[in-house]
Write an enzyme that holds these catalytic residues in place. Sequence first.
Site, PDB file in Angstrom:
ATOM      1  N   ASP A  93       3.320   0.808  -6.121  1.00  0.00           N
ATOM      2  CA  ASP A  93       4.650   0.308  -5.763  1.00  0.00           C
ATOM      3  C   ASP A  93       5.342  -0.163  -7.040  1.00  0.00           C
ATOM      4  O   ASP A  93       4.736  -0.216  -8.109  1.00  0.00           O
ATOM      5  CB  ASP A  93       4.563  -0.788  -4.712  1.00  0.00           C
ATOM      6  CG  ASP A  93       3.827  -2.021  -5.196  1.00  0.00           C
ATOM      7  OD1 ASP A  93       3.587  -2.135  -6.408  1.00  0.00           O
ATOM      8  OD2 ASP A  93       3.484  -2.872  -4.369  1.00  0.00           O
ATOM      9  N   SER A  94       6.599  -0.502  -6.930  1.00  0.00           N
ATOM     10  CA  SER A  94       7.389  -0.797  -8.134  1.00  0.00           C
ATOM     11  C   SER A  94       7.237  -2.227  -8.622  1.00  0.00           C
ATOM     12  O   SER A  94       7.649  -2.544  -9.732  1.00  0.00           O
ATOM     13  CB  SER A  94       8.869  -0.549  -7.837  1.00  0.00           C
ATOM     14  OG  SER A  94       9.339  -1.510  -6.909  1.00  0.00           O
ATOM     15  N   GLY A  95       6.670  -3.085  -7.781  1.00  0.00           N
ATOM     16  CA  GLY A  95       6.634  -4.508  -8.103  1.00  0.00           C
ATOM     17  C   GLY A  95       7.806  -5.255  -7.502  1.00  0.00           C
ATOM     18  O   GLY A  95       7.847  -6.488  -7.525  1.00  0.00           O
ATOM     19  N   GLY A  96       8.771  -4.518  -6.964  1.00  0.00           N
ATOM     20  CA  GLY A  96       9.982  -5.140  -6.429  1.00  0.00           C
ATOM     21  C   GLY A  96       9.713  -6.134  -5.322  1.00  0.00           C
ATOM     22  O   GLY A  96      10.213  -7.266  -5.355  1.00  0.00           O
ATOM     23  N   PHE A  97       8.913  -5.748  -4.344  1.00  0.00           N
ATOM     24  CA  PHE A  97       8.658  -6.641  -3.197  1.00  0.00           C
ATOM     25  C   PHE A  97       8.018  -7.935  -3.661  1.00  0.00           C
ATOM     26  O   PHE A  97       8.394  -9.022  -3.212  1.00  0.00           O
ATOM     27  CB  PHE A  97       7.763  -5.944  -2.169  1.00  0.00           C
ATOM     28  CG  PHE A  97       7.424  -6.806  -0.990  1.00  0.00           C
ATOM     29  CD1 PHE A  97       8.327  -6.971   0.050  1.00  0.00           C
ATOM     30  CD2 PHE A  97       6.217  -7.484  -0.922  1.00  0.00           C
ATOM     31  CE1 PHE A  97       8.028  -7.783   1.138  1.00  0.00           C
ATOM     32  CE2 PHE A  97       5.908  -8.297   0.163  1.00  0.00           C
ATOM     33  CZ  PHE A  97       6.821  -8.444   1.186  1.00  0.00           C
ATOM     34  N   ASP A 147      13.330  -1.602  -6.578  1.00  0.00           N
ATOM     35  CA  ASP A 147      14.399  -1.857  -5.617  1.00  0.00           C
ATOM     36  C   ASP A 147      14.446  -3.336  -5.261  1.00  0.00           C
ATOM     37  O   ASP A 147      13.516  -4.086  -5.560  1.00  0.00           O
ATOM     38  CB  ASP A 147      14.190  -1.025  -4.344  1.00  0.00           C
ATOM     39  CG  ASP A 147      12.949  -1.478  -3.572  1.00  0.00           C
ATOM     40  OD1 ASP A 147      11.930  -1.798  -4.224  1.00  0.00           O
ATOM     41  OD2 ASP A 147      12.992  -1.505  -2.331  1.00  0.00           O
ATOM     42  N   GLY A 217      12.494  -2.424   3.372  1.00  0.00           N
ATOM     43  CA  GLY A 217      13.221  -3.498   4.034  1.00  0.00           C
ATOM     44  C   GLY A 217      13.096  -3.516   5.542  1.00  0.00           C
ATOM     45  O   GLY A 217      13.931  -4.102   6.236  1.00  0.00           O
ATOM     46  N   ASP A 267       1.426   2.023   4.678  1.00  0.00           N
ATOM     47  CA  ASP A 267       0.407   1.187   4.028  1.00  0.00           C
ATOM     48  C   ASP A 267       0.561  -0.253   4.488  1.00  0.00           C
ATOM     49  O   ASP A 267       1.626  -0.637   4.967  1.00  0.00           O
ATOM     50  CB  ASP A 267       0.579   1.230   2.508  1.00  0.00           C
ATOM     51  CG  ASP A 267       1.728   0.327   2.060  1.00  0.00           C
ATOM     52  OD1 ASP A 267       1.455  -0.767   1.531  1.00  0.00           O
ATOM     53  OD2 ASP A 267       2.908   0.692   2.264  1.00  0.00           O
ATOM     54  N   CYS A 305     -17.083   2.799  18.058  1.00  0.00           N
ATOM     55  CA  CYS A 305     -16.940   3.054  16.622  1.00  0.00           C
ATOM     56  C   CYS A 305     -18.267   3.481  16.005  1.00  0.00           C
ATOM     57  O   CYS A 305     -19.334   2.978  16.363  1.00  0.00           O
ATOM     58  CB  CYS A 305     -16.433   1.792  15.928  1.00  0.00           C
ATOM     59  SG  CYS A 305     -16.158   1.989  14.155  1.00  0.00           S
ATOM     60  N   CYS A 307     -18.563   3.529  12.468  1.00  0.00           N
ATOM     61  CA  CYS A 307     -18.516   3.166  11.050  1.00  0.00           C
ATOM     62  C   CYS A 307     -19.852   2.575  10.623  1.00  0.00           C
ATOM     63  O   CYS A 307     -20.714   2.254  11.452  1.00  0.00           O
ATOM     64  CB  CYS A 307     -17.376   2.173  10.787  1.00  0.00           C
ATOM     65  SG  CYS A 307     -17.717   0.468  11.311  1.00  0.00           S
ATOM     66  N   CYS A 310     -20.680  -0.814  12.333  1.00  0.00           N
ATOM     67  CA  CYS A 310     -21.029  -0.723  13.747  1.00  0.00           C
ATOM     68  C   CYS A 310     -22.373  -0.020  13.960  1.00  0.00           C
ATOM     69  O   CYS A 310     -23.098  -0.336  14.909  1.00  0.00           O
ATOM     70  CB  CYS A 310     -19.922   0.001  14.517  1.00  0.00           C
ATOM     71  SG  CYS A 310     -18.428  -1.015  14.716  1.00  0.00           S
ATOM     72  N   HIS A 336     -15.046  -1.922   8.609  1.00  0.00           N
ATOM     73  CA  HIS A 336     -14.715  -1.548   9.985  1.00  0.00           C
ATOM     74  C   HIS A 336     -13.209  -1.375  10.177  1.00  0.00           C
ATOM     75  O   HIS A 336     -12.757  -0.378  10.751  1.00  0.00           O
ATOM     76  CB  HIS A 336     -15.240  -2.594  10.969  1.00  0.00           C
ATOM     77  CG  HIS A 336     -14.748  -2.361  12.363  1.00  0.00           C
ATOM     78  ND1 HIS A 336     -15.303  -1.411  13.203  1.00  0.00           N
ATOM     79  CD2 HIS A 336     -13.704  -2.917  13.048  1.00  0.00           C
ATOM     80  CE1 HIS A 336     -14.642  -1.395  14.343  1.00  0.00           C
ATOM     81  NE2 HIS A 336     -13.673  -2.302  14.275  1.00  0.00           N
TER      82      HIS A 336
END
Length: 371
Positions: A93-97, A147, A217, A267, A305, A307, A310, A336
């Site tokens: 990601d850009s770091g913006g958030f 952004d 956003g 994500d 499950c 995994c 489990c 899990h």
Amino acid sequence: MAIKFDLIKESKDSKARLGKITTPHGEIETPIFMPVGTRATVKTMTPEEVKDLGAQIILANTYHLYLKPGHELVKEAGGLHKFMNWDGPILTDSGGFQVFSLGDLRKIKEEGVEFRSHIDGSKQFISPEKSIEIQNALGSDIMMCFDECTPYPSTYEYAKESMERTTRWAQRCKEAHKNTDKQSLFGIVQGGMYKDLREKSAKDLVAMDFPGYAIGGVSVGEPKEMMCEILDFTTPLLPKDKPRYNMGVGTPDYLFESVIRGIDMADCVMPTRIARNGTVMTSNGRLVIRNAKYAKDFGKLDPECDCYSCKNYSRAYIRHLFNVDEILGARLATIHNLYFLIKLMENIRTAIKEDRLMEYREEFYKKYGYN
């Protein structure tokens, strides 16, 4: 372009679609959920374990890696793939958030954002050009434009000003991006909850011809119905032949609702974060493993499950680990939860292929407890 997107199939009962993204580090079947490895690690997990779960791509965070250990060090190590021993695709990601979530610790200017490090209080500055410089050094397959993530709620005037700045910054990001043969840069549509602003943002970014687009956003505190409305409106404004990414969604319902509106990528830190707090997702809904009622429950976290957690450990044992603060508890819950969402997306892709996605959603919702 460094990536290629193939649209394989469009759903008959929704706007969902099957696709394939080809990157310099491998192929990604979409729609896909991407585990988050904020500081070049998915917390408590080795890269090999993450790959064994079926993860096709992971995220890393520009802001955090810029502060520690520094992008120049990562570049010296041979890039993020070598530094963390992950040979699959990586999105940064850009770091913006992260910068904008600092609140009073940051100051927005046209040139970029001044902020104080949450680590040591030192004064820092990230501009669109700096964000691209950092991401170029990290060497991710997919990069994001810097952004401004418009908060919810926002006035129309603020959302408009923010969106227009994001568009100007996107152009600057594109001009600063040098490794176009190895790294792809995605634009991010902003505009808050205002449809005319979303339309303007999408139109301007599509004109810049990015290889992929994110809808930013949303999932920032607004009601789910509002997110769905914005996705319904915005997704059709984006090119069919390029991947679409809904940033920061990771609960099963938000994943379903995104996919049926034409989203290809999503994500969230949620599955790993709640795992470390002792909450797991199961086919019958969420389960808080710390609860006393599981003290003598020798069944699996999720009966359906298969995994690693489990297959090998009981609810009673994992509860014990949490109650004595053993890190293995967090590891087993993380394994899990990630497997649960990766498997969910695999099932969603199968349902799209077989033209029964809406039917599968209803089945899942009823069992999970959403209805």
